[in-house]
Design a protein around this motif. Structure first.
Motif, PDB file in Angstrom:
ATOM      1  N   LYS A   1      -7.051  13.170   4.326  1.00 59.90           N
ATOM      2  CA  LYS A   1      -6.025  13.874   5.090  1.00 59.90           C
ATOM      3  C   LYS A   1      -5.913  15.310   4.591  1.00 59.90           C
ATOM      4  O   LYS A   1      -5.549  15.553   3.442  1.00 59.90           O
ATOM      5  CB  LYS A   1      -4.679  13.157   4.971  1.00 59.90           C
TER       6      LYS A   1
ATOM      7  N   ASP B   1      -4.276  14.794   1.053  1.00 61.26           N
ATOM      8  CA  ASP B   1      -5.229  14.860  -0.056  1.00 61.26           C
ATOM      9  C   ASP B   1      -5.480  16.304  -0.483  1.00 61.26           C
ATOM     10  O   ASP B   1      -5.713  16.568  -1.667  1.00 61.26           O
ATOM     11  CB  ASP B   1      -6.556  14.200   0.343  1.00 61.26           C
TER      12      ASP B   1
ATOM     13  N   LYS C   1     -13.214  10.663  -2.694  1.00 59.23           N
ATOM     14  CA  LYS C   1     -13.267  11.280  -1.367  1.00 59.23           C
ATOM     15  C   LYS C   1     -12.804  12.737  -1.428  1.00 59.23           C
ATOM     16  O   LYS C   1     -13.357  13.608  -0.741  1.00 59.23           O
ATOM     17  CB  LYS C   1     -12.409  10.499  -0.372  1.00 59.23           C
TER      18      LYS C   1
ATOM     19  N   GLU D   1      -8.871  12.920   8.689  1.00 64.64           N
ATOM     20  CA  GLU D   1      -7.604  13.065   9.399  1.00 64.64           C
ATOM     21  C   GLU D   1      -7.146  14.494   9.106  1.00 64.64           C
ATOM     22  O   GLU D   1      -6.507  14.761   8.096  1.00 64.64           O
ATOM     23  CB  GLU D   1      -6.569  12.057   8.931  1.00 64.64           C
ATOM     24  N   TRP D   2      -7.520  15.409  10.001  1.00 59.75           N
ATOM     25  CA  TRP D   2      -7.356  16.847   9.737  1.00 59.75           C
ATOM     26  C   TRP D   2      -6.273  17.422  10.646  1.00 59.75           C
ATOM     27  O   TRP D   2      -6.356  17.313  11.876  1.00 59.75           O
ATOM     28  CB  TRP D   2      -8.673  17.587   9.947  1.00 59.75           C
TER      29      TRP D   2
ATOM     30  N   SER E   1     -15.081   6.779   0.062  1.00 55.45           N
ATOM     31  CA  SER E   1     -14.590   6.227   1.325  1.00 55.45           C
ATOM     32  C   SER E   1     -13.098   6.440   1.433  1.00 55.45           C
ATOM     33  O   SER E   1     -12.428   6.868   0.486  1.00 55.45           O
ATOM     34  CB  SER E   1     -14.915   4.732   1.415  1.00 55.45           C
ATOM     35  N   GLY E   2     -12.571   6.127   2.621  1.00 62.85           N
ATOM     36  CA  GLY E   2     -11.143   6.213   2.861  1.00 62.85           C
ATOM     37  C   GLY E   2     -10.782   7.378   3.760  1.00 62.85           C
ATOM     38  O   GLY E   2     -11.635   8.183   4.152  1.00 62.85           O
ATOM     39  N   VAL E   3      -9.493   7.480   4.097  1.00 59.58           N
ATOM     40  CA  VAL E   3      -8.991   8.564   4.947  1.00 59.58           C
ATOM     41  C   VAL E   3      -8.829   9.825   4.116  1.00 59.58           C
ATOM     42  O   VAL E   3      -8.229   9.795   3.036  1.00 59.58           O
ATOM     43  CB  VAL E   3      -7.640   8.166   5.577  1.00 59.58           C
TER      44      VAL E   3
ATOM     45  N   ARG F   1     -13.202   8.892   6.438  1.00 60.42           N
ATOM     46  CA  ARG F   1     -12.653   9.101   7.787  1.00 60.42           C
ATOM     47  C   ARG F   1     -11.713  10.313   7.777  1.00 60.42           C
ATOM     48  O   ARG F   1     -10.652  10.287   7.137  1.00 60.42           O
ATOM     49  CB  ARG F   1     -11.903   7.853   8.270  1.00 60.42           C
TER      50      ARG F   1
END
Length: 309
Positions: A95, A140, A283, A124-125, A91-93, A122
């Motif tokens: 990026k 990330d 993630k 974030e691209w 889980s988590g953002v 989630r």
């Protein structure tokens, strides 16, 4: 025993050069980060930073302390993340940074499948033609080619980035097709100027026999983006040297044709870049595994290669 919050506030402030930037990265206020660092200095009885109204710089003691704990902090954070997610979904953002042409053409269409597998992540691209600083900017991972491997960053190759000359059937019309790179000079060239260096990209081409020749394109049209080069070629304005991955769908539809198919320029691999941590956040790990799986399933390493017509 020092708290993780104090240590993380110190390391991120040192990496990013200010309490404000560290606060944005950590989701805290600048005052909270400053208090955490002050508490750490008090506990250690060391001054770790030289502070002024304009800058934040490490003292000699701060530099030594940063070197001694940074890798251990990343490993500890990874272990905590792994333990907390052991019985739960990743889980988590997430990026990511990637080039617009590759990202929108190939990676974005994978998002429904990825989100179905991992609904708690989630995305974030960011789609951008630049080399990001993964650690300082809080990414990330990044997908692309030609990144300078700074300390703490590793790359996992996904497919070759081979550059080929293409043109529209309408542009070629009755024109004589070249037999090798030297023949490209007779055609209108759509070339790219680097935003970083200000120079026109020059390509050295090769074939399977090991021969090498420069791609002798005329500078008829100059742009600063690979997608613009492709669009200009589709409009019938000349010949563009672009990644085979960027041209593949148009070659298959017949909207573009490949010139001198025995020749290509090797721009290195398309890779995914991420922080070199002993334990990656789950993630990030599942995304890397997913992306590698899809590249193999779709045969993109073979299809992106300039060695195939």
């Amino acid at each position: 025993m020092e708290t993780l919050a104090n240590l993380e506030s110190f390391v991120r402030s040192a990496e990013l050069g200010s309490f404000s930037s560290a606060a944005r990265r950590l989701g805290l206020t600048p005052a909270a980060v400053s208090r955490n660092v002050a508490a750490l200095e008090g506990n250690l009885k060391l001054r770790l930073f030289q502070r002024s109204t304009r800058s934040l710089t490490l003292t000699e003691a701060g530099e030594r302390f940063l070197l001694s704990i940074r890798d251990h902090l990343d490993s500890l954070q990874g272990a905590i993340s792994e333990a907390s997610n052991e019985q739960s979904e990743p889980s988590g953002v997430l990026k990511l940074s990637m080039s617009p042409t590759l990202g929108i053409g190939y990676i974005l269409p994978l998002l429904p499948e990825f989100m179905q597998r991992y609904p708690m992540i989630r995305p974030e691209w960011m789609f951008e033609n630049r080399q990001v600083d993964l650690i300082a900017e809080g990414y990330d991972a990044a997908i692309g080619g030609g990144f300078e491997l700074t300390p703490g960053i590793i790359a996992r190759a996904l497919a070759p980035a081979h550059i080929i000359p293409v043109a529209s059937p309408g542009y070629m019309g009755d024109r004589v097709r070249p037999h090798d790179p030297s023949g490209l000079r007779e055609l209108d060239g759509i070339v790219m100027r680097s935003m970083r260096t200000g120079r026109i990209h020059q390509r050295q081409m090769c074939n399977l026999a090991g021969d090498e020749q420069p791609a002798a394109l005329k500078e008829t049209i100059i742009v600063n983006d690979p997608a613009a080069m492709r669009s200009a070629a589709l409009l019938g304005l000349g010949v563009a040297m672009i990644a085979k991955a960027d041209a593949l769908g148009y070659l298959e539809s017949g909207e573009l044709i490949r010139l001198i198919p025995a020749w290509y320029a090797d721009a290195g691999p398309i890779s995914i870049y991420y922080a070199n941590r002993t334990l990656l956040p789950s993630k990030t790990r599942v995304f890397i595994d997913f992306l590698t799986e899809v590249f193999q399933r779709e045969r993109w390493p073979e299809r992106f290669a300039g060695t195939l017509g």
